[in-house]
Design an enzyme around this catalytic site. Structure first.
Site, short mmCIF file in Angstrom:
data_model
loop_
_atom_site.label_atom_id
_atom_site.label_comp_id
_atom_site.label_asym_id
_atom_site.label_seq_id
_atom_site.Cartn_x
_atom_site.Cartn_y
_atom_site.Cartn_z
N ASN A 1 15.88 -23.16 -13.73
CA ASN A 1 15.87 -22.34 -12.53
C ASN A 1 17.32 -21.86 -12.30
OD1 ASN A 1 15.24 -21.21 -9.92
ND2 ASN A 1 13.54 -22.66 -9.78
N GLY B 1 13.11 -12.77 -16.66
CA GLY B 1 12.99 -12.43 -15.25
C GLY B 1 13.91 -11.29 -14.87
N CYS C 1 13.87 -24.79 -7.00
CA CYS C 1 14.47 -23.71 -6.20
C CYS C 1 15.74 -24.28 -5.54
CB CYS C 1 13.50 -23.22 -5.13
SG CYS C 1 14.24 -21.98 -4.05
N GLY D 1 16.42 -18.10 -18.49
CA GLY D 1 17.75 -18.00 -17.91
C GLY D 1 18.60 -17.00 -18.67
N LEU E 1 11.47 -18.65 -0.87
CA LEU E 1 10.06 -18.94 -1.13
C LEU E 1 9.08 -18.11 -0.29
CD1 LEU E 1 11.01 -22.63 -1.06
CD2 LEU E 1 9.67 -21.82 -2.98
N SER F 1 6.29 -18.30 -6.84
CA SER F 1 5.90 -19.63 -6.37
C SER F 1 5.09 -19.54 -5.07
CB SER F 1 7.15 -20.50 -6.13
OG SER F 1 7.81 -20.71 -7.35
N GLY G 1 20.46 -14.20 -14.52
CA GLY G 1 21.00 -13.11 -15.32
C GLY G 1 21.92 -13.60 -16.42
N ASN H 1 7.31 -25.91 -9.24
CA ASN H 1 8.68 -25.54 -8.88
C ASN H 1 9.34 -26.74 -8.21
OD1 ASN H 1 11.05 -24.58 -7.79
ND2 ASN H 1 10.21 -22.57 -7.27
#
Ligand code: RRO
Length: 329
Positions: free
Chosen positions: A187, A260, A125, A238, A73, A46, A212, A122
């Site tokens: 997120n 991710g 966050c 996710g 960030l 981001s 995770g 975004n």
């Protein structure tokens, strides 16, 4: 092998697996590597208006079930980020810029200045004052910010939503009303960890976001709820770490899937997941459209509430995910 290509939130992708924002998305070189490893698209870290160092360390705690981060960030500002996007594009797949701001004007300023194949807003966050979910929990803000970016650019606009709310569908509907081409869910979940020897919270920021495997069932539920409520596509993210997880996301209704935290184990997982999806579809004689949202069509009329049916106990209510996540190809 069935084709994995298709339209995801206004972008034509060779396959639906994308790099999620936040991991390996700060430099063009790392995003290019992820693209060359087989991702269908990459999403940047981001990016905001001003450079930020992020939160004080420690910024990451590893747990057995995933990790908690409070990066805060960190980014170099959009003013110097175009060169990274240009390098990332050498990977040959669409590059989506994740952006954050504190107002519709800031979001629009960044989006207008960057040349990217799409934007992911975004609004989620979980640990940044004045940004992310602090403004993205309010549907009026989500709608207004989405509309501001929608008016500022002609490429697809995706909105990344927070799961840290009572009903994520309210935020999805707001994004849709604002003109989003897709929503991205989810997120990280607000979380913390404590060092028992000292009693100190481990993260410098105390509170962070959990990602995770632990959050995959939550992400799946959000994708399912959103895809049932929205006209626009939902991109699932996710806790995806194997092809079965990606298939589950698509079966919950996801048009695309982002990965991710699992990339920390190496980029090979990208090919393992895309190959696994292809082999699964081939074995079943299905294509991606056949399985997208199939869980809704199956609904509560599944053959047995107790699944898989157990010969020994007709009262067992438990189900071991390992049964469906076994390699059966
Ligand atoms: O930078 C971060 O700390 C961060 C961001 Br921007 C986000 O969207 N989600 C997250 O867990 N961490």
């Amino acid at each position: 092998m069935p084709s994995l290509s298709g339209d995801v939130g206004g972008l034509r992708l060779e396959n639906p697996l994308m790099l999620a924002a936040g991991i390996l998305g700060t430099t063009g070189a790392s995003m290019r590597r992820v693209a060359l490893a087989g991702a269908g698209a990459v999403v940047t870290k981001s990016i905001g208006v001003e450079p930020r160092d992020g939160h004080p360390g420690p910024t990451v705690v590893r747990l057995g079930v995933g990790l908690i981060n409070a990066m805060g960030l960190p980014n170099p500002s959009y003013r110097v980020f175009q060169e990274e996007i240009d390098v990332a594009r050498e990977g040959g797949v669409p590059v989506v810029a994740s952006i954050f701001g504190s107002s519709p004007e800031e979001f629009a300023e960044i989006a207008s200045a960057l040349d990217a194949d799409g934007f992911e807003l975004n609004l989620s966050c979980p640990h940044a004052e004045g940004y992310g979910m602090e403004i993205g929990c309010d549907p009026a803000n989500v709608e207004e910010i989405t509309r501001a970016v929608r008016r500022a650019v002609s490429v697809p606009v995706w909105v990344k939503l927070t799961p840290n709310v009572t009903d994520i569908r309210v935020l999805g509907i707001a994004a849709q009303r604002g003109g989003a081409d897709a929503v991205v869910a989810i997120n990280t979940l607000k979380a913390m960890a404590i060092d028992v020897e000292s009693g100190y919270p481990i993260l410098g920021n105390v509170i962070g976001g959990l990602s995770g495997p632990a959050i995959k069932p939550v992400a799946l539920r959000c994708v399912y709820e959103l895809s049932g409520a929205l006209e626009i596509p939902v991109i699932g993210v996710g806790g995806v770490s194997c092809w079965q997880d990606a298939v589950e996301m698509i079966m919950a209704g996801a048009a695309g899937v982002q990965i991710g935290t699992a990339l920390m184990g190496g980029l090979e997982v990208i090919g393992e997941i895309t190959n696994g999806i292809s082999r699964f579809l081939d074995r079943k004689g299905w294509n991606l459209d056949d399985i997208r949202g199939i869980a809704r069509r199956r609904g509560s009329s599944a053959p047995s509430k107790e699944y898989p049916p157990s010969a020994s106990s007709s009262t067992s209510k438990s189900f071991d995910e390992g049964e469906t996540h076994k390699e059966v190809l």
